[in-house]
Design an enzyme around this catalytic site. Structure first.
Site: not given
Ligand code: NAD
Length: 266
Positions: A116-118, A134, A209, A233
């Site tokens: 889901q990461n960008i 995404h 999440s 997680n």
């Molecule tokens: P989310 O923020 O909803 O959930 C992240 C989950 O990861 C949380 O439950 C947290 O407890 C857990 N977490 C955090 N750090 C961790 C680690 N080091 N080890 C294990 N678990 C860890 O993220 P999501 O479910 O991906 O949904 C968020 C939306 O926002 C997605 O659509 C995504 O595209 C976008 N997003 C992307 C980025 C990115 O590209 N890096 C960053 C922020 C948001």
């Protein structure tokens, strides 16, 4: 064959046992895939959205800034909000969790990464078969004339002048090729991801999440088609009751440990 109930999480106090069992499941799987979220990139310095106290969603209504409707109405607000995320993403490097998944794919332990990461860090770590559900920050598109630009220069300029990026041809607002609330997911990526999820025999869900649909449905799609589920997680997710194994640990530590364990356990 190792048969695990999610209740096993409560029965096994030692993370080493969980790592060993995850490695066992990975080694015996034939078509494992990883499913990742923002949590896999927090160790690269990019905050996720839903961890407590990270600030990105705090005091912000996602629909008010990160939907396609609000983007069109008020791009200034969107760019103001995304500025810190864009700055951290531009500087970020893949962390040991990204590298571990790339290595697992190279060695044939996993067939694909659905993310889901960008932030494009899976590709930069060496993962080849990546479904970016995404979107990504590789390109930006004019919302008026649809001209596509490479994102790098556009983002660098935005990080310097904090001005809404505009199309050189028509002056329209440029939008990063990321999927905002209210937009459809890219069809080819979604079809590819669904295909991988329905054929897999083991899905390893990392740092999500599982609150954003339809992506969040893929682990259950896999599970209903007979796959086992490993969830790594910090926080609980709605799919936990369906999981065969849950590890509440840092993905950047746990994934390399599983990789090492797969190499050493006969
Ligand atoms: P989310 O923020 O909803 O959930 C992240 C989950 O990861 C949380 O439950 C947290 O407890 C857990 N977490 C955090 N750090 C961790 C680690 N080091 N080890 C294990 N678990 C860890 O993220 P999501 O479910 O991906 O949904 C968020 C939306 O926002 C997605 O659509 C995504 O595209 C976008 N997003 C992307 C980025 C990115 O590209 N890096 C960053 C922020 C948001």
């Amino acid at each position: 064959m190792v048969l695990l109930e999610h209740k096993a999480f409560h029965m096994l106090p030692y993370e080493d046992d969980l790592i060993n069992r995850a490695a066992d499941l990975m080694r015996t799987a034939k078509r494992a895939v990883a499913f990742t979220g923002a949590g896999i990139s927090t160790a690269s310095g990019i905050p996720d959205f839903r961890s407590p106290h990270n600030g990105l969603w705090q005091d912000v209504d996602p629909l008010a800034v990160a939907s396609i409707f609000s983007f069109r109405q008020n791009p200034e607000r969107f760019y103001e909000w995304i500025y810190p995320l864009a700055r951290l993403t531009a500087r970020a490097e893949p962390n040991p969790a990204h590298f571990a998944l790339a290595e697992m794919e190279r060695r044939g332990y996993i067939k694909a990464v659905i993310t889901q990461n960008i932030d494009m860090l899976h590709g930069r770590a060496g993962s080849k078969n990546v479904f970016e559900l995404h979107g990504h920050m590789r390109e930006v598109t004019c919302i008026h004339c649809f001209k596509v630009y490479e994102a790098k220069g556009v983002i660098e300029r935005f990080l310097e002048d904090r001005q809404v990026p505009r199309c050189l041809e028509c002056g329209g607002v440029l939008k990063p090729n990321v999927i905002l609330f209210g937009e459809q997911l890219p069809a080819a990526e979604l079809i590819g991801a669904r295909n991988a999820a329905s054929k897999t025999d083991l899905m390893i869900v990392v740092g999500s999440s599982l609150e954003v649909a339809p992506a969040s449905q893929l682990p259950l799609l896999a599970q209903r088609n007979g796959a086992r589920l490993i969830i790594i997680n910090f926080e609980p997710t709605f799919a936990d009751p369906e999981a065969d194994l849950i590890i509440r640990g840092d993905a950047a530590r746990v994934l390399p440990q599983i990789m090492r364990c797969m190499e050493t356990v006969p």
